[in-house]
Design a protein around this motif. Structure first.
Motif, PDB file in Angstrom:
ATOM      1  N   ALA A 205       0.497  -1.166  -0.425  1.00  0.00           N
ATOM      2  CA  ALA A 205      -0.227  -0.066  -0.174  1.00  0.00           C
ATOM      3  C   ALA A 205       0.781   0.835  -0.066  1.00  0.00           C
ATOM      4  O   ALA A 205       0.655   2.467   0.072  1.00  0.00           O
ATOM      5  N   VAL A 206       2.102   1.001   0.380  1.00  0.00           N
ATOM      6  CA  VAL A 206       2.624   2.199   0.529  1.00  0.00           C
ATOM      7  C   VAL A 206       4.139   2.073  -0.006  1.00  0.00           C
ATOM      8  O   VAL A 206       4.651   0.990  -0.739  1.00  0.00           O
ATOM      9  N   HIS A 207       4.462   3.257  -0.885  1.00  0.00           N
ATOM     10  CA  HIS A 207       5.455   3.706  -1.578  1.00  0.00           C
ATOM     11  C   HIS A 207       6.919   2.452  -1.047  1.00  0.00           C
ATOM     12  O   HIS A 207       7.219   3.211   0.063  1.00  0.00           O
ATOM     13  N   ILE A 208       7.943   1.937  -1.557  1.00  0.00           N
ATOM     14  CA  ILE A 208       9.124   1.548  -1.028  1.00  0.00           C
ATOM     15  C   ILE A 208       9.794   2.996  -0.178  1.00  0.00           C
ATOM     16  O   ILE A 208      10.311   2.849   1.203  1.00  0.00           O
ATOM     17  N   VAL A 209      10.525   4.219  -0.865  1.00  0.00           N
ATOM     18  CA  VAL A 209      10.963   5.440  -0.176  1.00  0.00           C
ATOM     19  C   VAL A 209      10.201   5.873   1.038  1.00  0.00           C
ATOM     20  O   VAL A 209      10.973   6.042   2.235  1.00  0.00           O
ATOM     21  N   GLN A 210       9.079   5.696   0.464  1.00  0.00           N
ATOM     22  CA  GLN A 210       7.759   6.589   1.902  1.00  0.00           C
ATOM     23  C   GLN A 210       7.720   5.580   3.246  1.00  0.00           C
ATOM     24  O   GLN A 210       7.480   6.053   4.323  1.00  0.00           O
ATOM     25  N   PHE A 211       7.586   4.153   2.429  1.00  0.00           N
ATOM     26  CA  PHE A 211       7.820   3.025   4.296  1.00  0.00           C
ATOM     27  C   PHE A 211       9.192   3.637   4.997  1.00  0.00           C
ATOM     28  O   PHE A 211       8.832   3.645   5.920  1.00  0.00           O
ATOM     29  N   ILE A 212      10.332   3.239   4.230  1.00  0.00           N
ATOM     30  CA  ILE A 212      11.843   3.700   4.617  1.00  0.00           C
ATOM     31  C   ILE A 212      11.867   4.958   5.352  1.00  0.00           C
ATOM     32  O   ILE A 212      11.983   5.240   6.341  1.00  0.00           O
ATOM     33  N   PHE A 213      11.085   6.065   5.072  1.00  0.00           N
ATOM     34  CA  PHE A 213      11.162   7.237   5.240  1.00  0.00           C
ATOM     35  C   PHE A 213       9.900   7.486   6.980  1.00  0.00           C
ATOM     36  O   PHE A 213      10.783   7.264   7.850  1.00  0.00           O
ATOM     37  N   ILE A 214       9.467   6.698   6.901  1.00  0.00           N
ATOM     38  CA  ILE A 214       8.338   6.674   8.409  1.00  0.00           C
ATOM     39  C   ILE A 214       9.152   5.977   9.088  1.00  0.00           C
ATOM     40  O   ILE A 214       9.250   5.871  10.285  1.00  0.00           O
ATOM     41  N   LEU A 215       9.704   4.524   9.037  1.00  0.00           N
ATOM     42  CA  LEU A 215      10.762   3.843   9.481  1.00  0.00           C
ATOM     43  C   LEU A 215      11.495   4.574  10.358  1.00  0.00           C
ATOM     44  O   LEU A 215      12.037   4.773  11.539  1.00  0.00           O
ATOM     45  N   LYS A 216      12.443   5.206   9.080  1.00  0.00           N
ATOM     46  CA  LYS A 216      13.334   5.976  10.106  1.00  0.00           C
ATOM     47  C   LYS A 216      12.740   7.307  11.210  1.00  0.00           C
ATOM     48  O   LYS A 216      12.833   7.704  12.071  1.00  0.00           O
TER      49      LYS A 216
END
Length: 743
Positions: free
Chosen positions: A41-52
């Motif tokens: 559901a979430v783009h991979i860069v957006q996903f990594i940004f939220i985790l960070k």
């Protein structure tokens, strides 16, 4: 008592940390499976940004990196910036591999400790791998990766509609998919290679992090600052839209806590409280087992309903299925992690045998404790290839194997090119035949390995075992061909003979080359079975005295080569393929000219019978060697030799004569001789050794027992008189053609 209580207390504390580590790895597996759902559901860069972002918020709040410790210099900020960039790249490779391979395969490939990966790389590329056990662990790891590449039928990503050809939802995703397409492999296989690359990069990243953490004031402070810089780096790239952020708050919180925060803190604590090898061992097993369990139950209707509450509306339920290849690879990964994480046993072979007059401890070391423990795999391959090309038998097998593989791949390539099922089937049949050649080649190589403390006779018998296994394979093949031929005789099927003739002619030419190369083994073995066992090689003998006035004499040498079951097995495999090619050509001609479809099962039936009859002697001879039978070609010579031994002056009698063929070039034997008290023992030993050497025994052990020994034993036990009488009855021994001796 105090030491005992401390030991118990330390054991309890260690157990608590082990349980905590196992629970953390279990929760991390949950987080990775949830991450896979979120990435739909979430783009991979957006996903990594939220985790960070979530990790940086937590660590900055609790670690307070700006108010604790020394101030960060400009040079250190540059290093932290580089650290953050490297961390983002590794996270990108990690989670993109997750989208390609699924959570189960990602956990199996990426969740290996630094200890395991460093041990693996040292075995593969250095000469200080740590011994045969580490080499075995590295081989298990490589086999596990190969299983994921070749035997894991996971073609989900090729069927998904999210990424049709030539179009992707972002330039970054398009670039990554293009890079994988450039390698010429499927998305799943590209994901496996990507995760292996990411794993190696992660180990180097952790090594650099440990060095940098010393400069900036600790690993926790470094992680907090690095995640914060990563958030600033990724901000310009986060421009994608998501329909419902509110439904993703709980899953993201779970992933941030389980995958990023909890795993980091628990690993940091356990690395201080436990040894690195124990952390690696106790951490890898639970996460692999959890991955297998979740891989099987994550698509269960109950778990699917539980996850449906947090799934976006447009998200499809597409899962990477559990296959046989991934289960096998998981088993090999578990074994390799357990072996590679175990501490090296180098230097632990010494045994305390006492103390010197000055009080210095004295140790006894085995001979192989000072030898080089292992070598890198490239060096091992190079040395093995050199040994293969030095010896005639292994060199011929190797050349024919290369020719066979070349013809096999030509068949497979042409079969795929022309969409011919017959060519593809015959290509895989040739590939199966190559396995017999590989086994024969490996046996020929192993037979020349030096004897060790454990395998004191060496590895010469491996050739017998290889021939026996090859014979069993051929018997099984002949049986199934026979059964199929009988079934086709009743109802002959119609055949498409369009491509049979050129394929069979090509296979016949290749196999005729093999027949010419290996025919010497067949002819030699016929000669060996009918010839004698005489040897003219140099041998030596020695004699030892003990407190009971008896000792040993040994003789070693090497006779002319006898039955080489390994080469016979390879020859019979090639002969079976040659007969098969001839049968196919004959049946093809009869079918094309006269329409006799029954010719195919008739030829197959005839070939199966010929293969079975030709293999029976090999199986029989190999079984006799494995059962330590008296060599048939040496029976008469040994019978005459024992009669000569009985007539030696000063020799009272002999008992327990045992003779057997150890390998193709070694006939071994043991015998007990009783000599008079006034004779020179060494002269008797030399005479017995010479007589048995002429009879073909080139590895002889002689037990000398003097007459005084018999008198002493007879005084201790009245039953010993029966033993003495039995040895004197050896003169009346009868000899029969079947090789048995009857009193």
């Amino acid at each position: 008592d105090i030491g005992g209580r401390r030991g118990k207390g330390g054991g309890v504390v260690l157990t608590k940390y082990i349980v905590l580590l196992c629970l953390t790895k279990f929760l991390k597996a949950v987080g990775l499976f949830e991450s896979y759902d979120l990435l739909k559901a979430v783009h991979i860069v957006q996903f990594i940004f939220i985790l960070k972002l979530g990790t940086a918020f937590f660590m900055v709040l609790f670690q307070k990196p700006f108010s604790s410790g020394k101030s960060i210099t400009k040079h250190q900020w540059i290093k932290i910036f580089k650290h953050a960039v490297a961390g983002c790249i590794i996270s990108l490779l990690w989670f993109f591999g997750l989208t390609l391979c699924g959570p189960l395969r990602t956990l199996l490939l990426f969740e290996h400790s630094d200890t395991v990966v460093i041990s693996l790389l040292s075995v593969l590329f250095t000469s200080s791998g740590g011994g045969p056990a580490k080499t075995r662990g590295a081989a298990f790891f490589v086999i596990a990766v190969i299983c994921l590449l070749l035997f894991d039928n996971d073609d989900l990503m090729a069927k998904m509609a999210e990424h049709p050809e030539g179009h992707h939802d972002s330039a970054l995703t398009h670039m990554l998919y293009t890079a994988i397409a450039f390698l010429g492999v499927a998305d799943h296989k590209g994901g496996v290679l990507l995760l292996v690359l990411a794993l190696c990069c992660k180990v180097g990243f952790h090594t650099a992090s440990r060095k940098l953490s010393i400069d900036v004031g600790g690993a926790k402070r470094l992680q907090a600052l690095s995640h914060l810089v990563s958030v600033l780096l990724l901000c310009p790239w986060v421009i994608s839209k998501v329909e419902s952020w509110f439904s993703l708050i709980m899953p993201f919180t779970t992933v941030i806590f389980f995958v990023m925060i909890l795993d980091f803190y628990v690993d940091s604590v356990c690395s201080v409280k436990m040894e690195a090898c124990k952390c690696a061992r106790y951490g890898s097993f639970p996460i692999f087992i959890s991955a297998l369990l979740f891989g099987n139950f994550w698509t269960h209707p109950i778990t699917d309903q539980l996850r449906a509450m947090n799934r976006a509306a447009h998200q499809e339920s597409t899962e990477h299925v559990l296959s046989g290849g991934v289960v096998v690879s998981a088993i090999f990964f578990i074994l390799s992690a357990n072996i590679l994480s175990s501490p090296s046993k180098r230097g632990q072979k010494g045994t305390l045998i006492g103390y010197s007059p000055e009080g210095t401890p004295l140790y006894n070391f085995m001979g192989d404790a000072f030898q080089h423990s292992s070598q890198s795999i490239p060096r091992f391959i190079k040395e093995s290839l050199k040994q293969i090309l030095e010896e005639n038998d292994s060199r011929q097998i190797f050349y024919f194997l290369c020719l066979n593989l070349l013809f096999t791949f030509v068949e497979l390539f042409y079969g795929v090119l022309t969409n011919s099922l017959g060519l593809i089937s015959d290509g895989f049949h040739m590939l199966f035949d190559c396995s017999a050649l590989v086994m024969g080649l490996f046996a020929a190589l192993m037979s020349r390995w030096k004897a060790t403390r454990i395998f004191s006779y060496g590895y010469g018998r491996i050739e017998i075992l290889s021939g026996f296994i090859n014979g069993l394979f051929l018997m099984v093949i002949a049986f199934f061909v026979f059964m199929e031929s009988v079934a086709r005789l009743i109802d002959p099927p119609e055949l498409d003979t369009h491509m049979l003739t050129p394929v069979s002619v090509g296979g016949l030419i290749v196999n005729l080359i093999g027949i010419c190369a290996f025919s010497h083994a067949h002819n030699h073995n016929h000669g060996a079975s009918q010839g004698s066992c005489h040897s003219s090689d140099h041998s030596h003998s020695h004699h030892m005295h003990g407190h009971s006035d008896h000792g040993h004499g040994h003789s070693h040498g090497s006779a002319g080569r006898g039955m080489n079951a390994n080469m016979r097995g390879v020859f019979l495999h090639v002969l079976a393929d040659t007969l098969g090619s001839i049968g196919v050509i004959v049946s093809t001609v009869l079918i094309e000219q006269f329409g006799w479809f029954i010719a195919d099962p008739l030829c197959s039936l005839f070939i199966a019978v010929l293969i079975f009859l030709s293999v029976v002697p090999l199986i029989k001879d190999a079984c006799q060697v494995l059962l330590l039978r008296l060599p048939p070609e040496c029976e008469k010579e040994l019978h005459v030799a024992l009669e000569k031994i009985q007539k030696i002056e000063g020799l009272i009698s002999y008992r327990d004569p045992h003779f057997w063929r150890h390998s193709a070039s070694v006939v071994a034997g043991t015998v007990h001789i009783q000599v008079a008290s006034d004779v020179l023992e060494q002269r008797i030993v030399q005479q017995v050794t010479g007589i048995l050497k002429d009879a073909g025994v080139n590895n002889l052990t002689i037990q000398v027992e003097k007459e005084a020994y018999f008198q002493h034993m007879s005084g201790l036990s009245t039953g010993f008189h029966d033993v003495l009488a039995m040895t004197k009855q050896m003169e009346s021994m009868k000899y029969y053609k079947d090789g048995t001796y009857i009193m």
